[in-house]
Design an enzyme around this catalytic site. Structure first.
Site, PDB file in Angstrom:
ATOM      1  N   MET A   4      -1.368 -69.477  -0.313  1.00  0.00           N
ATOM      2  CA  MET A   4      -1.503 -68.396  -1.297  1.00  0.00           C
ATOM      3  C   MET A   4      -0.188 -68.026  -1.980  1.00  0.00           C
ATOM      4  O   MET A   4      -0.094 -66.967  -2.598  1.00  0.00           O
ATOM      5  CB  MET A   4      -2.127 -67.164  -0.639  1.00  0.00           C
ATOM      6  CG  MET A   4      -3.518 -67.416  -0.068  1.00  0.00           C
ATOM      7  SD  MET A   4      -4.683 -68.082  -1.279  1.00  0.00           S
ATOM      8  CE  MET A   4      -5.035 -66.604  -2.212  1.00  0.00           C
ATOM      9  N   ARG A   5       0.816 -68.864  -1.870  1.00  0.00           N
ATOM     10  CA  ARG A   5       2.097 -68.611  -2.549  1.00  0.00           C
ATOM     11  C   ARG A   5       2.304 -69.625  -3.664  1.00  0.00           C
ATOM     12  O   ARG A   5       1.805 -70.749  -3.575  1.00  0.00           O
ATOM     13  CB  ARG A   5       3.262 -68.725  -1.562  1.00  0.00           C
ATOM     14  CG  ARG A   5       3.220 -67.695  -0.463  1.00  0.00           C
ATOM     15  CD  ARG A   5       3.633 -66.340  -0.983  1.00  0.00           C
ATOM     16  NE  ARG A   5       3.472 -65.328   0.047  1.00  0.00           N
ATOM     17  CZ  ARG A   5       3.566 -64.035  -0.196  1.00  0.00           C
ATOM     18  NH1 ARG A   5       3.812 -63.581  -1.402  1.00  0.00           N
ATOM     19  NH2 ARG A   5       3.411 -63.164   0.774  1.00  0.00           N
ATOM     20  N   ILE A   6       3.071 -69.213  -4.656  1.00  0.00           N
ATOM     21  CA  ILE A   6       3.383 -70.116  -5.768  1.00  0.00           C
ATOM     22  C   ILE A   6       4.745 -70.750  -5.497  1.00  0.00           C
ATOM     23  O   ILE A   6       5.726 -70.036  -5.256  1.00  0.00           O
ATOM     24  CB  ILE A   6       3.396 -69.327  -7.096  1.00  0.00           C
ATOM     25  CG1 ILE A   6       2.000 -68.754  -7.345  1.00  0.00           C
ATOM     26  CG2 ILE A   6       3.847 -70.215  -8.246  1.00  0.00           C
ATOM     27  CD1 ILE A   6       1.979 -67.638  -8.378  1.00  0.00           C
ATOM     28  N   GLN A  66     -18.419 -78.036  -0.139  1.00  0.00           N
ATOM     29  CA  GLN A  66     -17.975 -79.121  -1.033  1.00  0.00           C
ATOM     30  C   GLN A  66     -16.490 -79.418  -0.817  1.00  0.00           C
ATOM     31  O   GLN A  66     -16.081 -80.582  -0.799  1.00  0.00           O
ATOM     32  CB  GLN A  66     -18.225 -78.749  -2.500  1.00  0.00           C
ATOM     33  CG  GLN A  66     -19.681 -78.580  -2.852  1.00  0.00           C
ATOM     34  CD  GLN A  66     -20.491 -79.844  -2.563  1.00  0.00           C
ATOM     35  OE1 GLN A  66     -19.999 -80.961  -2.734  1.00  0.00           O
ATOM     36  NE2 GLN A  66     -21.719 -79.662  -2.118  1.00  0.00           N
ATOM     37  N   GLU A  67     -15.698 -78.355  -0.640  1.00  0.00           N
ATOM     38  CA  GLU A  67     -14.264 -78.568  -0.412  1.00  0.00           C
ATOM     39  C   GLU A  67     -14.025 -79.445   0.813  1.00  0.00           C
ATOM     40  O   GLU A  67     -13.208 -80.359   0.784  1.00  0.00           O
ATOM     41  CB  GLU A  67     -13.554 -77.222  -0.205  1.00  0.00           C
ATOM     42  CG  GLU A  67     -13.472 -76.363  -1.452  1.00  0.00           C
ATOM     43  CD  GLU A  67     -12.650 -75.101  -1.241  1.00  0.00           C
ATOM     44  OE1 GLU A  67     -12.129 -74.593  -2.235  1.00  0.00           O
ATOM     45  OE2 GLU A  67     -12.530 -74.610  -0.100  1.00  0.00           O
ATOM     46  N   SER A  73      -9.852 -73.701   7.142  1.00  0.00           N
ATOM     47  CA  SER A  73     -11.033 -74.567   7.280  1.00  0.00           C
ATOM     48  C   SER A  73     -10.832 -75.891   6.547  1.00  0.00           C
ATOM     49  O   SER A  73     -11.310 -76.937   6.998  1.00  0.00           O
ATOM     50  CB  SER A  73     -12.300 -73.858   6.798  1.00  0.00           C
ATOM     51  OG  SER A  73     -12.252 -73.618   5.410  1.00  0.00           O
ATOM     52  N   GLN A 124     -17.125 -73.988  -0.250  1.00  0.00           N
ATOM     53  CA  GLN A 124     -16.305 -74.547   0.834  1.00  0.00           C
ATOM     54  C   GLN A 124     -16.951 -75.785   1.461  1.00  0.00           C
ATOM     55  O   GLN A 124     -16.253 -76.707   1.868  1.00  0.00           O
ATOM     56  CB  GLN A 124     -16.028 -73.477   1.887  1.00  0.00           C
ATOM     57  CG  GLN A 124     -14.990 -72.460   1.364  1.00  0.00           C
ATOM     58  CD  GLN A 124     -13.955 -72.088   2.389  1.00  0.00           C
ATOM     59  OE1 GLN A 124     -14.304 -71.572   3.438  1.00  0.00           O
ATOM     60  NE2 GLN A 124     -12.690 -72.313   2.109  1.00  0.00           N
ATOM     61  N   HIS A 169      -8.735 -75.921  -5.455  1.00  0.00           N
ATOM     62  CA  HIS A 169      -8.979 -74.586  -6.010  1.00  0.00           C
ATOM     63  C   HIS A 169     -10.490 -74.393  -6.157  1.00  0.00           C
ATOM     64  O   HIS A 169     -11.188 -75.298  -6.621  1.00  0.00           O
ATOM     65  CB  HIS A 169      -8.291 -74.457  -7.368  1.00  0.00           C
ATOM     66  CG  HIS A 169      -8.448 -73.097  -7.966  1.00  0.00           C
ATOM     67  ND1 HIS A 169      -7.704 -72.013  -7.555  1.00  0.00           N
ATOM     68  CD2 HIS A 169      -9.297 -72.632  -8.914  1.00  0.00           C
ATOM     69  CE1 HIS A 169      -8.069 -70.948  -8.240  1.00  0.00           C
ATOM     70  NE2 HIS A 169      -9.043 -71.287  -9.067  1.00  0.00           N
ATOM     71  N   ARG A 201      11.434 -66.319  -5.065  1.00  0.00           N
ATOM     72  CA  ARG A 201      10.670 -67.570  -5.147  1.00  0.00           C
ATOM     73  C   ARG A 201      11.536 -68.813  -4.968  1.00  0.00           C
ATOM     74  O   ARG A 201      11.147 -69.750  -4.285  1.00  0.00           O
ATOM     75  CB  ARG A 201       9.912 -67.655  -6.476  1.00  0.00           C
ATOM     76  CG  ARG A 201       8.959 -68.833  -6.497  1.00  0.00           C
ATOM     77  CD  ARG A 201       8.018 -68.860  -7.692  1.00  0.00           C
ATOM     78  NE  ARG A 201       7.535 -67.582  -8.124  1.00  0.00           N
ATOM     79  CZ  ARG A 201       6.607 -66.856  -7.490  1.00  0.00           C
ATOM     80  NH1 ARG A 201       6.063 -67.326  -6.375  1.00  0.00           N
ATOM     81  NH2 ARG A 201       6.235 -65.698  -7.951  1.00  0.00           N
TER      82      ARG A 201
END
Ligand code: GRF
Length: 206
Positions: free
Chosen positions: A99-101, A182-183, A28, A180, A118, A74
Site C-alpha cells: 500500500m505504499r508508493i 481471479q487475482e 492472500s 480476489q 490492482h 518517500r
C-alpha cells in the site's frame, strides 16, 4: 483472461528466478504466489507494517521476511526498500497488496522488473479503494489488472486483465471476494510466465 503483453521466447534451460514480494496486509495474493511457485522462488517478503498476516504466511513457508516501516520520506523509504530487496538477491519485485508508493529510484534499480496487481480494469479506478469506487460509480464490470510498475500510481504497461461482472446486490466485500478469486488465479500464472522468460521484456520496460 486478456493477455496484452507479448512475451519473448522462453529462455532455454533456465533456472528459477528469485523474486521479492512486497506486502502490507493479509497476504492472500502472497499465499497464492507461494502455493503456485514453479518458475520463480520467493527469497524475501518485505512489509511496510509489522504484525500483518502476510508475515505469518511467509514464516509458515520458511521465507525470510523484513519490515521496512514508512518513515515519512518517500525517497529514503524507497532507498531502504531497494536495499532490502538487493540484500535478498531478488532479481524481480512483485507487489502484492503493498500500500505504499515507491519512488522513481525503485524503477531505476529494477527496470522492467517490478510488477503490481490492482483490483480494477486499469486505467479505471486507480488508487485506494478501487472496489468501492467501481460500486459507487455503478460500473457494470470491473476486474483485475497485472501491470509493470512505472513512476505513476497504478500505471504502467499492462500485462493481463480479467473482468469481473458487478452484481446488483454486490457489497464491497462480495465484489472484492470475487475479484480476489481471479487475482489468486491470474497472479501466479503471470509471474510464472514472466519468470520462465527471465522477466525480460520486449524493450518496452527493460
Ligand atoms: C488485492 O486486492 C490487490 O489487488 C490490492 O490489494 C489487495 C491485497 O490483498 N492491491 P492481499 O493482501 O493479497 O490479501
Amino acid at each position: 483472461m486478456a493477455i496484452r503483453y507479448s512475451f519473448p521466447p522462453t529462455r532455454p534451460g533456465s533456472d528459477l528466478i528469485d523474486i521479492a514480494v512486497l506486502v502490507s496486509g493479509s497476504g492472500s495474493n502472497l499465499q497464492a504466489l507461494i502455493d503456485s511457485a514453479e518458475s520463480y522462488r520467493i527469497v524475501a517478503v518485505i512489509s511496510d507494517r509489522p504484525s500483518v498476516r502476510a508475515l505469518e504466511r511467509a514464516a509458515a513457508a520458511s521465507i525470510p521476511s523484513a519490515v521496512v516501516s514508512w518513515d515519512g520520506d518517500r525517497s529514503r523509504f524507497t532507498e531502504r526498500i531497494c536495499a532490502a530487496i538487493e540484500q535478498s538477491g531478488a532479481e524481480a519485485v512483485v507487489l502484492a497488496g503493498f500500500m505504499r508508493i515507491l519512488g522513481p529510484e525503485a524503477m531505476r534499480r529494477f527496470p522492467g522488473r517490478i510488477v503490481n496487481i490492482h483490483p480494477s480494469l486499469l486505467p479505471e479506478f486507480p488508487g485506494a479503494n478501487a472496489v468501492g469506487q467501481a460500486l459507487a460509480q455503478g460500473a457494470p464490470v470491473t476486474g483485475v489488472t497485472v501491470h509493470f510498475v512505472d513512476e505513476q500510481v497504478d500505471h504502467g504497461p499492462i500485462i493481463a486483465q480479467v473482468s469481473v461482472d458487478v452484481r446488483s446486490d454486490d457489497s464491497e466485500e462480495s465484489l472484492h471476494r470475487r475479484i480476489q478469486e481471479q487475482e489468486h488465479s491470474i497472479y501466479p500464472r503471470i509471474i510464472n510466465a514472466l519468470a520462465e522468460r527471465g522477466f525480460a521484456s520486449d524493450g518496452q520496460s527493460i
